[in-house]
Design an enzyme around this catalytic site. Sequence first.
Site, mmCIF file in Angstrom:
data_model
loop_
_atom_site.group_PDB
_atom_site.id
_atom_site.type_symbol
_atom_site.label_atom_id
_atom_site.label_comp_id
_atom_site.label_asym_id
_atom_site.label_seq_id
_atom_site.Cartn_x
_atom_site.Cartn_y
_atom_site.Cartn_z
ATOM 1 N N GLU A 1 41.165 43.756 -37.113
ATOM 2 C CA GLU A 1 40.411 43.400 -38.317
ATOM 3 C C GLU A 1 39.070 42.773 -37.942
ATOM 4 O OE1 GLU A 1 42.425 40.677 -40.978
ATOM 5 O OE2 GLU A 1 41.240 41.407 -42.654
ATOM 6 N N GLU B 1 34.942 29.194 -39.142
ATOM 7 C CA GLU B 1 35.228 27.932 -38.427
ATOM 8 C C GLU B 1 36.373 28.169 -37.437
ATOM 9 O OE1 GLU B 1 35.065 28.089 -41.771
ATOM 10 O OE2 GLU B 1 33.208 26.991 -42.171
#
Length: 388
Positions: free
Chosen positions: A243, A372
């Site tokens: 992905e 993050e």
Amino acid sequence: MRLAYTEKQKAFRAEVRAWMADHVPAAPLPSFDTEAGFAAHREWERTLNRNAFSAVTWPKHLGGRGLDLIEWLIFEEEYWAAGAPLRVNQNGVFLLAPTLMEYGTDEQKARFLPRMAAGDDIWAQGWSEPGAGSDMAAIRSKAVRDGDHYVINGQKTWSTRAVWADWLFGLFRTEPESQRHHGLTFVLLPLNLPGITIRPIQQLNGLPGFAEIFFDNVRVPVENRLGGEGEGWKICMATAGFERGLMLRSPARFQQTARQLVDLYRANRESADADPAIRDAVLKSWMDAEAYALATYRTASRLAKGGQIGAEASTNKIFWSELDLLMHETAMSILGARAELMAHAPDAGDIGHWLDGFLFAQAGPIYAGTNEIQRNIIAERMLGLPRA
Ligand SMILES: Cc1cc2nc3c(=O)[nH]c(=O)nc-3n(C[C@H](O)[C@H](O)[C@H](O)COP(=O)(O)OP(=O)(O)OC[C@H]3O[C@@H](n4cnc5c(N)ncnc54)[C@H](O)[C@@H]3O)c2cc1C
């Protein structure tokens, strides 16, 4: 890595270009986050599949063309340049399929892949739960073994297009007392089973592009397990790598947006040049899209020689999501007040798609694992910094 194309690759490009010219719908399809749009996009998948264009790298007997990753990149370049519709079965074709190729049995590949290529089964992804997003090892939904079935209870959330999808792949806890990433199992299940409730969630644009899925004693045959019991984490990490790393967002998608941004800038030069930062951002967007394409060609060449995608999947993910934001923010600056025109507004003309793209770009740093979290992975696994 050779930077020149072979005669075979050139011929393939010409074939794809000609086919796209004949088949890409003249008007854009309705959003695939609506019921009618979903059906129209499924029909497009069927059209693609009639020419074995659904998944060109798959083996022929499973519905592909047996081509390599470079040819896939060529296909994607022509696909996006032709303005072809978004792929409604991208979860299946780009994420589950490579995982099935690696971990599925021959029976599972034959059962699932041709139907996926044909658009007969559209897949949703079932990782996130209310208490398990970034911290996916906190998954609590259970699959308890009962003879030759698992009995599933729990809840998934943020499942893209699960409102209309046919099947779900997801991670469930098969060892009741297990902790974190131990005792999780990868399960494939049809979304019409008794005990499943699907509740739509609206996106920022008001369309029900997401769903919550509730499982109440849902019985799934053990043969629907992908890989071994308790091996789900390892397999799911492979899917996440596809992905972030390569398949989900081909460079062609961003090169096409960069080309459109250059055209938008040219058409609005007088006002755009009032702010020199706009010209710099257009330039940076175009160069970054080209750089991403070259980096992907390099990755594809390395994979062709037997290499594997590692933590650089995380650098890719940050790069394409931030590039997409930059391009759409720059378009908004060029358009000024006209940026607020939605695609269906009477005066939108051919600029309405920029607002749609801008809204979707906001999600880029969140889905496929937030940026993050990707920065944590880079810090720990690539740079060897201490854990936060
Ligand atoms: C467009 C879109 C499509 C999606 N599709 C799907 C789908 O099909 N299937 C599916 O299962 N999920 C899907 N998701 C969900 C997505 O995977 C989660 O939103 C994502 O993993 C973040 O989880 P969360 O929303 O629970 O946020 P949280 O985990 O609660 O995070 C909130 C914020 O805290 C930060 N944060 C959390 N932990 C840390 C840490 N250790 N260090 C630094 N910062 C941290 C995060 O980066 C984030 O900014 C989709 C999301 C979007 C936006």
